[in-house]
Design a protein around this motif. Structure first.
Motif, PDB file in Angstrom:
ATOM      1  N   LEU A  56      -7.490   2.211  -3.171  1.00 31.73           N
ATOM      2  CA  LEU A  56      -6.095   2.631  -3.112  1.00 31.73           C
ATOM      3  C   LEU A  56      -5.607   2.900  -1.690  1.00 31.73           C
ATOM      4  O   LEU A  56      -4.495   3.399  -1.497  1.00 31.73           O
ATOM      5  CB  LEU A  56      -5.890   3.902  -3.952  1.00 31.73           C
ATOM      6  CG  LEU A  56      -6.304   3.813  -5.425  1.00 31.73           C
ATOM      7  CD1 LEU A  56      -6.221   5.192  -6.066  1.00 31.73           C
ATOM      8  CD2 LEU A  56      -5.425   2.817  -6.171  1.00 31.73           C
ATOM      9  N   SER A  57      -6.421   2.583  -0.691  1.00 31.33           N
ATOM     10  CA  SER A  57      -6.102   2.985   0.678  1.00 31.33           C
ATOM     11  C   SER A  57      -4.893   2.267   1.263  1.00 31.33           C
ATOM     12  O   SER A  57      -4.324   2.728   2.258  1.00 31.33           O
ATOM     13  CB  SER A  57      -7.316   2.788   1.586  1.00 31.33           C
ATOM     14  OG  SER A  57      -7.725   1.430   1.606  1.00 31.33           O
ATOM     15  N   ALA A  58      -4.468   1.152   0.667  1.00 32.18           N
ATOM     16  CA  ALA A  58      -3.255   0.497   1.164  1.00 32.18           C
ATOM     17  C   ALA A  58      -2.021   1.345   0.885  1.00 32.18           C
ATOM     18  O   ALA A  58      -1.002   1.205   1.583  1.00 32.18           O
ATOM     19  CB  ALA A  58      -3.111  -0.884   0.514  1.00 32.18           C
ATOM     20  N   SER A  59      -2.102   2.228  -0.110  1.00 32.76           N
ATOM     21  CA  SER A  59      -0.956   3.072  -0.470  1.00 32.76           C
ATOM     22  C   SER A  59      -1.146   4.537  -0.091  1.00 32.76           C
ATOM     23  O   SER A  59      -0.164   5.232   0.194  1.00 32.76           O
ATOM     24  CB  SER A  59      -0.705   2.986  -1.983  1.00 32.76           C
ATOM     25  OG  SER A  59      -0.437   1.656  -2.382  1.00 32.76           O
ATOM     26  N   TYR A  60      -2.383   5.013  -0.082  1.00 32.71           N
ATOM     27  CA  TYR A  60      -2.663   6.431   0.179  1.00 32.71           C
ATOM     28  C   TYR A  60      -3.898   6.533   1.072  1.00 32.71           C
ATOM     29  O   TYR A  60      -4.931   5.920   0.791  1.00 32.71           O
ATOM     30  CB  TYR A  60      -2.916   7.189  -1.118  1.00 32.71           C
ATOM     31  CG  TYR A  60      -1.719   7.193  -2.047  1.00 32.71           C
ATOM     32  CD1 TYR A  60      -0.666   8.074  -1.859  1.00 32.71           C
ATOM     33  CD2 TYR A  60      -1.657   6.293  -3.113  1.00 32.71           C
ATOM     34  CE1 TYR A  60       0.432   8.073  -2.701  1.00 32.71           C
ATOM     35  CE2 TYR A  60      -0.556   6.285  -3.968  1.00 32.71           C
ATOM     36  CZ  TYR A  60       0.486   7.178  -3.755  1.00 32.71           C
ATOM     37  OH  TYR A  60       1.576   7.172  -4.592  1.00 32.71           O
ATOM     38  N   ASP A  69       1.835  13.313  -4.061  1.00 33.08           N
ATOM     39  CA  ASP A  69       2.783  12.372  -4.667  1.00 33.08           C
ATOM     40  C   ASP A  69       2.370  12.090  -6.117  1.00 33.08           C
ATOM     41  O   ASP A  69       2.553  10.980  -6.619  1.00 33.08           O
ATOM     42  CB  ASP A  69       2.770  11.071  -3.840  1.00 33.08           C
ATOM     43  CG  ASP A  69       3.850  10.080  -4.246  1.00 33.08           C
ATOM     44  OD1 ASP A  69       4.977  10.520  -4.594  1.00 33.08           O
ATOM     45  OD2 ASP A  69       3.563   8.866  -4.225  1.00 33.08           O
ATOM     46  N   ALA A  73       2.545   8.591  -8.277  1.00 32.36           N
ATOM     47  CA  ALA A  73       1.280   7.872  -8.136  1.00 32.36           C
ATOM     48  C   ALA A  73       0.642   7.613  -9.490  1.00 32.36           C
ATOM     49  O   ALA A  73       0.123   6.508  -9.753  1.00 32.36           O
ATOM     50  CB  ALA A  73       0.329   8.680  -7.251  1.00 32.36           C
ATOM     51  N   GLY A  76       1.937   4.605 -11.348  1.00 29.32           N
ATOM     52  CA  GLY A  76       1.423   3.368 -10.771  1.00 29.32           C
ATOM     53  C   GLY A  76      -0.035   3.127 -11.128  1.00 29.32           C
ATOM     54  O   GLY A  76      -0.447   1.984 -11.375  1.00 29.32           O
TER      55      GLY A  76
END
Length: 358
Positions: A56-60, A69, A73, A76
């Motif tokens: 998930l590091s591309a978003s968080y 969030d 989150a 999603g």
């Protein structure tokens, strides 16, 4: 049943009866945790029951950002779990790191009816309350009545912890050289996604993101001290690596607390096996109490106390070479090898607490 004792159930959790062997997660649920591969940088991830993992590091950048969030989150993550859409990793190829890295920690104690009544019956601190010639059975019954009175009229109890004691779910447990009675206490944990002040128990459910497993280890012969008048020192609960957490947090809607059992084995022998329904104060009441005394934040961690079966009551403590295997229903599994701490400095200067005569 009042709001503070309400068992949180959901359609999702109530429908789950099957658990996948790959992770211990219920079919239809997922976990959120922190992982790394081959010593590389840690990343937040979603874990499906079958062991499929999405980075998930591309978003968080970490799980604390996710919890800041949380509501957005979570929606999603449900879509991602259902439909995929990111490259897939494998759970068994990853190293679990602490689910949250820097929470404020609230560590509840004396919170299971059976466990507290057993301690009041058998531990030295309470023997002055035993009637002359009274049997263990009679003394236990009176102590259990005192515990139930506390549930009706008393308050929760917790101390604050240090996140430097957190470790990965499968990390080694290193026993320090100071103290001898190194004990386990597998506990049901709560991770927050919000803050509040002077909250009613029924309001605190809104700031709970999900649940997590934590082993609340401690060196229990280093609790009581006679050189200070208040008599207790909780620092031995927070030695490095004394809080294996995870391997993941499970969103609250996937957990039916009425079905949750805490189970822990040492060297294959069952030590703890108890339902969390025996709590004196459920998480909502503890959080309500906490909201009158401290500032809670998203990402904070509450551990809710130990059921019976700790080493002090079983007549056994941890030693190098032991293996701890733990599981909590819906929350996965842990496995920890017990080793002696590798000292790179001279012997401790201060050592054991002094024993002063009264």
């Amino acid at each position: 049943m009042d709001a503070g004792r309400k068992i949180i159930r959901s359609k999702e959790a109530s429908a789950m009866t099957n658990f996948h062997s790959a992770t211990g997660l219920a079919i239809g649920s997922f976990g959120i945790g922190t992982f790394r591969q081959g010593g590389e940088k840690s990343f937040p991830a979603l874990v499906k029951p079958d062991g499929t993992v999405y980075d998930l590091s591309a978003s968080y950048h970490d799980t604390h950002a996710i919890l800041d969030d949380w509501n957005r989150a979570l929606e999603g993550f449900k879509k991602l779990s259902d439909k995929g859409g990111l490259p897939e990793l494998r759970y068994e190829a990853l190293e679990a790191r602490p689910v949250v890295s820097h929470p404020n920690m609230m560590c509840a104690g004396s919170n299971y009816r059976q466990h507290v009544a057993e301690m009041m019956t058998h531990n030295k601190f309470n023997q002055d309350k035993r009637l002359r010639g009274e049997s263990d059975e009679s003394f236990f019954a009176r102590n259990l009545a005192d515990v139930d009175r506390r549930a009706r009229e008393g308050m929760p109890f917790f101390w604050t912890g240090m996140h430097s004691s957190l470790s990965g779910a499968n990390d080694d447990v290193s026993l320090p050289p100071v103290g001898e009675h190194h004990d386990w206490e597998l506990e049901f944990g709560v991770i927050l996604c919000g803050a509040g002040r002077f909250m009613q128990p029924e309001e605190t459910e809104s700031i709970i993101a999900g649940y997590v497993m934590v082993n609340d280890l401690g060196t229990v012969d280093e609790f009581r001290r006679s050189d200070v008048r208040w008599g207790h020192d909780w620092v031995s609960k927070h030695q490095p690596g004394f809080k294996p957490i995870g391997p993941f947090m499970v969103p609250k809607e996937f957990v039916d607390r009425s079905q949750v059992r805490i189970k822990l084995q040492v060297n294959g022998k069952v030590m703890q096996d108890w339902p969390i329904s025996d709590m004196i104060f459920p998480p909502e009441k503890i959080l309500s109490y906490a909201s009158e005394r401290i500032r809670m934040m998203p990402g904070d961690l509450l551990i809710t106390g130990s059921p019976p079966g700790n080493g002090a009551m079983m007549g056994q403590f941890l030693a190098p070479g032991d293996v701890i295997e733990s599981e909590i229903t819906f929350l996965g599994r842990q496995r920890n090898n017990v080793v002696a701490e590798n000292l790179t400095r001279p012997a401790p200067l201060w050592g054991r607490f002094p024993i002063w005569a009264d």
